[in-house]
Design a protein around this motif. Sequence first.
Motif, PDB file in Angstrom:
ATOM      1  N   PHE A   2      -3.611   2.982   1.122  1.00  0.00           N
ATOM      2  CA  PHE A   2      -2.480   3.497   0.350  1.00  0.00           C
ATOM      3  C   PHE A   2      -1.883   2.378  -0.479  1.00  0.00           C
ATOM      4  O   PHE A   2      -0.992   1.673  -0.048  1.00  0.00           O
ATOM      5  N   ASN A   3      -2.393   2.218  -1.706  1.00  0.00           N
ATOM      6  CA  ASN A   3      -1.918   1.166  -2.606  1.00  0.00           C
ATOM      7  C   ASN A   3      -1.969  -0.207  -1.949  1.00  0.00           C
ATOM      8  O   ASN A   3      -1.031  -0.996  -2.058  1.00  0.00           O
ATOM      9  N   SER A  26       8.036   3.281  -5.344  1.00  0.00           N
ATOM     10  CA  SER A  26       6.591   3.330  -5.178  1.00  0.00           C
ATOM     11  C   SER A  26       6.169   2.742  -3.829  1.00  0.00           C
ATOM     12  O   SER A  26       5.314   3.299  -3.138  1.00  0.00           O
ATOM     13  N   ALA A  29       7.099   5.181  -1.127  1.00  0.00           N
ATOM     14  CA  ALA A  29       6.164   6.310  -1.128  1.00  0.00           C
ATOM     15  C   ALA A  29       4.841   5.917  -0.468  1.00  0.00           C
ATOM     16  O   ALA A  29       4.269   6.687   0.314  1.00  0.00           O
ATOM     17  N   SER A  30       4.370   4.711  -0.749  1.00  0.00           N
ATOM     18  CA  SER A  30       3.131   4.234  -0.121  1.00  0.00           C
ATOM     19  C   SER A  30       3.320   4.079   1.383  1.00  0.00           C
ATOM     20  O   SER A  30       2.438   4.431   2.166  1.00  0.00           O
ATOM     21  N   ARG A  32       5.427   5.756   3.209  1.00  0.00           N
ATOM     22  CA  ARG A  32       5.504   7.106   3.766  1.00  0.00           C
ATOM     23  C   ARG A  32       4.108   7.666   3.985  1.00  0.00           C
ATOM     24  O   ARG A  32       3.800   8.232   5.036  1.00  0.00           O
ATOM     25  N   GLU A  33       3.217   7.497   2.996  1.00  0.00           N
ATOM     26  CA  GLU A  33       1.846   7.990   3.132  1.00  0.00           C
ATOM     27  C   GLU A  33       1.102   7.261   4.249  1.00  0.00           C
ATOM     28  O   GLU A  33       0.336   7.869   4.992  1.00  0.00           O
ATOM     29  N   TYR A  34       1.336   5.962   4.354  1.00  0.00           N
ATOM     30  CA  TYR A  34       0.712   5.179   5.422  1.00  0.00           C
ATOM     31  C   TYR A  34       1.178   5.695   6.784  1.00  0.00           C
ATOM     32  O   TYR A  34       0.365   5.883   7.692  1.00  0.00           O
ATOM     33  N   LYS A  36       2.336   8.668   7.481  1.00  0.00           N
ATOM     34  CA  LYS A  36       1.746   9.988   7.703  1.00  0.00           C
ATOM     35  C   LYS A  36       0.314   9.849   8.203  1.00  0.00           C
ATOM     36  O   LYS A  36      -0.125  10.570   9.106  1.00  0.00           O
ATOM     37  N   GLY A  37      -0.413   8.908   7.610  1.00  0.00           N
ATOM     38  CA  GLY A  37      -1.790   8.660   8.020  1.00  0.00           C
ATOM     39  C   GLY A  37      -1.912   8.193   9.457  1.00  0.00           C
ATOM     40  O   GLY A  37      -2.923   8.431  10.112  1.00  0.00           O
ATOM     41  N   LEU A  45       9.599  10.073   9.452  1.00  0.00           N
ATOM     42  CA  LEU A  45       9.550  10.073   7.987  1.00  0.00           C
ATOM     43  C   LEU A  45      10.932  10.327   7.394  1.00  0.00           C
ATOM     44  O   LEU A  45      11.309   9.707   6.399  1.00  0.00           O
ATOM     45  N   GLU A  49      13.280   7.914   4.885  1.00  0.00           N
ATOM     46  CA  GLU A  49      13.978   8.380   3.682  1.00  0.00           C
ATOM     47  C   GLU A  49      15.456   8.011   3.723  1.00  0.00           C
ATOM     48  O   GLU A  49      16.036   7.601   2.717  1.00  0.00           O
TER      49      GLU A  49
END
Length: 78
Positions: A2-3, A26, A29-30, A32-34, A36-37, A45, A49
Amino acid sequence: MFNGIRNMGDAIECVRNARDCQMFQSAVASLREYMKGLGMGAQELLGLERIAYYPQNEYSDKKTKENMEAAKYSQEKL
């Protein structure tokens, strides 16, 4: 990944090195995706935020102040 985020250390470095609001958003967001993964739940999460909300406002306030100073300087030159 993730980025470029491969671990939490990378994520922290991305957030710390953000130079402006857009880069900060950004990085968050990266992160957050990490997260989630990794299978982190909605509660974690949401916590991210909530924590990320305040620095975003700080960046916004800083940019607003810079814009006001620039406008003041431009007005003085006229």
